[in-house]
Write a protein that holds these residues in place. Structure first.
Motif: not given
Ligand SMILES: [Zn+2]
Ligand SMILES: [Zn+2]
Length: 1013
Positions: A67, A193, A42, A195, A10, A8
């Motif tokens: 996501e 997650n 996203h 980033h 980004h 996961h």
């Protein structure tokens, strides 16, 4: 031993919710020993093509995913297991994107059913439906949601996602998720997650979030994450957090191993072009070409037939017959509608493209080689670029949409990116900086690279701003529409790649830009707009209307001595591509006399060759002042046509082949690499390969190195010869029009502004110098657009500021009833807004009714109300002085952008002559080196980066142009004057050059108004 893969993550393609480039993330994943990495931006796969390349180059397995945002503000992480999964992901993203305003996305949960095969779903971040319910202590809802997802994806493909960022509730949430998993017989997996790649990037991430929400850091509050734990972590960093659940980490490897979908597509399945019964695409293509041969050539040679057979065989082998038919169909449509268009770029290397009317030039006549367009080695052709007249391009685009519909046709996107300097304003707001601090930061950014590393705790605001600005330089900010690149497919596009609505109505874009599509081998058809084509189309129509004859520009044979004489004379203002000041300086020396010369001209006077200092050597060789030599005999073949100078991309390829033994495929790669920015490392690799290859051919290293330097200098700028060929057609056609129908030509140019190098004000001056009068706008005689009237130019209402089509219609309707009798009559019957009537008066459109100032005054006296017009004109006998010529001219410039009156300089002429200041017509007869003074209106001011501080200014007087050259130190002395004064007197030295080019090397400058004293 790797024990964890991030599933996961980004990138900056999460658009203002991710602070790292794919490069950084992949590099970091490799450093951490991950055998794979998933990118889950996203609602998008913007970065997928680049990610695929980077991952493969780094030797790790790319996992594609996204996501998704679901209704209810919930998130769901999806990973692609196989081809079917990719198709489903693309459809889900498209549905989500089309279901919300641009820039947002929202998928209805119901849309998931039937579209889950091949996808692995993770339950999501804290915003996931399950986690959210658990955080709300709503176990029943959590259970129901998880059960639903399990049904949708199947128990093997739905996993509970555990995240631990050291936040107070994380420990409990992870425990609850694990409990839920075991009660439902599901597995779980840890993700972070991510980033940003490194902890230090949190600052950049926070700034991006603030920019996204238009708030300052102080106001951002809950929009920002509480800590800096969202970076790419290793097994060792995560292991303590998931100590009770070791499987959470090792499961990531199992999942990673299940995902091996690859993005390398190759050519898309194109729509099947409907062929006549009994003919497949190949046979139909052959029939069309064969038919065109007899049409195009009166005596087709064996060579032509052989070339056609060869091309058809290669096209067939590559499975591209259908592709050619699709492009032909677009061109055919345009032709049928009378829309002028032609191909540009490498398609011009193809005889098939010529025969189909896609390209305007015969490749055999111009030594263009088909393999540059398509070869067995390359397989996939480059995009075909088509230029259409700019004013009707939209019709062609809508035709493609209509023909293939929105599910099968879309446009490439572009990523609108942050630039360090413009970004600083956004960042300044986020940091709450004063204007003063912003200004300081801008200075720093202008001066130098900011520190690559800072300590946010100890840095001042300006340091932070410059640091962040440099960090986000090049980050995508939002997506836009590519200028004309269309993609068509047989199966719905959204199974191949996601689409989104574009800002522009009736447009759809795909989530990849030009490079992305290129990288995976999808071809597009570029449908571009060219204003010169609009002008040529309009001129052609005017000729037919005025003479009853169709000039058939497409049949011109490129050998008219009058046309070439005009070009060689430098009489090129308005002519496509060869009208600029730089061109006008060189053309009289180069004296183009053939079509190939035109190709050379437009390729030579460009930043690359100018910067590479090759213009003068080429000219000296052409004029016989310098021997034509080659650094090595092996270069002769490639460079002989351009006298030993590298001018065209095609020559880069051939030099690499002839000198260093590159295959043409390798040569093409070299050419592309030289053309891309930031490819220093790759260029170095090519350099050593080049030197090795040259060595094997017995070429001394010093020579090989020197040749490679030349390739490098040109490679990034060089023009494609095929492209030059297509453009040279328009050079010739526009020159032909100027030569034989100058009034019509200027009218067509004036009606298709803005275009070209010169402003309308300068163009009308050139028209006058060709003996064509330019008449003012006239209330009775003018049309909506400029027109030819008795062989002269009548300005149209389109030149009056504020006039739109509706106003023109109003005026024309009233005029059709009967001519206007007076200002009052005009106002009463048209009811145009007062401001427009004023503009008409100032433009001279009502001169028949009296002096302009008097009319303006009379208009002011009118009681000009919309409903009831009381239009009594009181004439109380006020005597007003007429406008002076200078006043009239200034006002005309204000509403027309040009003046139809006498040239402003003629008012000063008597005085100038008395002072010994020369006119443009007197310069040619002055001896070389004489000190003289000239005066004129500034019409061009250039200081190209290639000119090392030199400035070039062109003055205009009533008879012509005067070219000034200003040295850097002289410019510094007169900077303010040169920047602001429209009318100048310049003193300097006459310089005559070959071909009748005269310049003034300036020593002193003053403003014309001050020259009186
Ligand atoms: Zn999320
Ligand atoms: Zn996320």
């Amino acid at each position: 031993m790797p024990d964890y893969v991030e599933l996961h993550c980004h990138s900056y393609y999460s658009l203002l919710d991710g602070a790292s480039a794919l490069e950084e993330l992949v590099t970091r994943a490799v450093e951490l020993g991950m055998p794979a990495l998933a990118i889950t931006d996203h609602n998008a796969v913007y970065g997928a093509p680049r990610f695929s390349q980077l991952a493969k180059a780094a030797g790790i397995n790319p996992i594609f995913g996204a996501e998704l945002s679901l209704t209810g503000n919930h998130h769901l992480t999806l990973l692609v297991e196989n081809e079917q999964g990719w198709q489903n992901l693309c459809q889900l993203i498209s549905l989500a994107q089309h279901n919300a305003p641009k820039g947002q996305a929202e998928l209805n949960l119901a849309a998931l059913s039937g579209r889950t095969e091949g996808l692995i779903a993770l339950s999501g971040c804290r915003q996931g439906e399950v986690a959210q319910a658990l955080l709300n202590n709503d176990e029943a809802v959590a259970l129901a949601a998880a059960t639903h997802y399990r049904t949708l994806f199947g128990p093997d493909n739905f996993w509970l996602e555990l995240q631990h960022h050291l936040l107070p509730e994380d420990e409990r949430l992870v425990g609850d998720l694990v409990d839920l998993a075991s009660s439902l017989g599901l597995s779980y997996v840890a993700t972070n997650n991510v980033h940003y790649a490194h902890r230090a990037d949190k600052l950049v991430q926070d700034v991006l979030i603030c920019i996204r929400h238009l708030v300052s850091l102080d106001e951002a509050g809950p929009l920002l994450r509480d800590n800096s734990e969202y970076y790419l972590k290793s097994y060792r960093q995560l292991q303590p957090l998931f100590r009770p659940y070791p499987e959470a980490l090792t499961n990531t490897l199992h999942l990673a191993e299940r995902c091996h979908f690859d993005l390398a597509f190759g050519l898309q399945d194109l729509p099947q072009f409907p062929t006549p019964p009994g003919l497949d695409a190949r046979a139909y293509l052959q029939q069309l070409c064969q038919g065109a041969i007899s049409h195009r050539y009166s005596h087709p040679s064996d060579r032509i037939q052989a070339q056609l057979d060869h091309e058809l065989a290669v096209i067939d082998q590559a499975g591209l017959a259908n592709y050619f038919l699709i492009v032909w169909d677009i061109v055919r449509y345009a032709q049928a509608q009378g829309i002028l268009g032609q191909g540009r770029g490498s398609a011009a290397n193809s005889l098939v493209a010529y025969l189909l009317g896609i390209s305007p030039i015969d490749p055999l006549a111009h030594d263009l080689v088909f393999e540059r367009f398509l070869s067995k080695e390359r397989g996939v052709p480059p995009d075909i670029d088509l230029d259409f007249q700019a004013d009707r391009r939209e019709e062609v685009i809508q035709y493609v949409y209509d023909r293939y519909d929105h599910d099968h046709a879309a446009m490439a996107c572009t990523f609108v990116t942050f630039r360090a300097r413009s970004a600083s304003r956004d960042i300044g707001k986020v940091l709450g900086l004063s204007a003063m601090a912003l200004h300081q930061a801008a200075e720093v950014l202008r001066e130098k690279e900011a520190n690559p590393v800072i300590d946010p705790g100890n840095a001042n605001a300006v340091e932070i701003l410059t640091y962040v600005a440099q960090q986000i330089h090049g980050f995508p900010r939002h997506i836009g529409l590519h200028n004309g690149g269309m993609l068509v497919t047989r199966s719905p596009l959204s199974r191949r790649l996601p689409t989104e609505p574009a800002t522009m109505d009736r447009r759809v874009v795909v989530q990849w830009d030009k490079d992305g599509l290129d990288d995976v081998g999808l071809i597009k058809i570029d449908i571009l707009g060219l204003r010169m084509l609009s002008a040529i189309a309009e001129a052609t129509e005017l000729i037919t209307a005025l003479t009853g004859q169709d000039p058939r520009l497409d049949r011109l044979t490129f050998d008219d001595p009058n046309v070439f004489a005009m070009i060689a004379d430098g009489d090129t203002m308005g002519v496509f591509q060869v009208e600029s000041r730089a061109q006008a300086q060189v053309i009289p020396k180069l004296k183009p006399a053939t079509f190939t010369d035109l190709m050379i001209t437009i390729s030579l006077i460009r930043p690359g060759p100018i910067q590479g200092n090759m213009v003068q050597p080429y000219l000296r060789r052409r004029l016989g002042l310098e021997a034509v030599t080659y650094l090595h005999p092996r270069l002769e073949d490639a460079l002989a046509p351009t006298l030993g100078v590298i001018l065209w991309q095609e020559q880069v390829l051939q030099v690499a082949t002839d000198l260093a033994g590159f295959s043409s495929g390798q040569g093409e790669l070299l050419r592309r690499t030289l053309g891309r920015k930031h490819s220093t490392t790759e260029i170095e690799l090519f350099r050593s390969q080049f030197l090795r290859g040259a060595h094997a051919n017995g070429v001394p290293e010093t020579i090989a190195a020197a040749v490679f330097e030349q390739l490098k200098a040109f490679g990034s700028y060089a023009f494609a010869k095929s492209h030059a060929g297509s453009f040279a057609v328009l050079v010739y056609q526009s020159a032909w029009l100027k030569c034989y129908y100058p009034a019509i030509f200027f009218v067509a140019l004036l009606n298709n502004q803005p275009m070209g190098f010169w402003s309308p004000a300068v163009l009308v001056g050139d028209a006058r110098r060709h003996g064509i009068a330019v008449w003012p706008v006239d209330i009775e005689r003018s049309q909506g657009k400029c027109t030819v009237e008795e062989g002269n130019i009548r300005l149209g209402f389109n030149y009056v500021t504020g006039f739109g089509e509706a106003h023109i219609d109003l005026l024309e309707q009233a005029r059709q009833v009967k001519p206007f009798a007076s200002l009052k009559d005009f106002c009463r019957r048209t009811r145009l807004p007062r401001r427009l009537v004023e503009n008409l008066i100032v433009a001279g459109a009502m001169d028949a009714w009296g002096p302009r100032r008097k009319l303006l005054w009379a208009l002011g006296q009118l009681d000009y109300r919309e409903a009831a017009l009381d239009l009594d004109l009181p004439d109380n006998g006020v005597e007003l002085p007429s406008l002076s010529q200078a006043e009239a001219m200034r006002l005309e410039y204000g509403v027309l952008g040009l003046s139809t009156g006498e040239h402003i300089m003629s008012q000063y002429r008597t005085r100038l002559t008395a002072q010994g200041i020369l006119g443009s017509w007197e310069l040619e007869s002055q001896p070389n080196g004489r000190q003289v003074q000239v005066a004129g209106l500034v019409v061009v001011h250039q200081s190209p980066p290639t000119a090392r501080g030199f400035h070039f200014i062109t003055l205009e007087d009533e008879a012509g142009l005067i070219d000034l050259i200003i040295r850097p130190q002289v410019y510094e002395r007169y900077r303010r004057l040169l920047r602001n004064e429209p009318l100048l007197v310049a003193a300097g030295t006459i310089q005559h050059h070959q071909g009748g080019v005269t310049n003034l090397l300036v020593k002193h400058v003053m403003s014309l108004s001050r020259s009186k004293d």
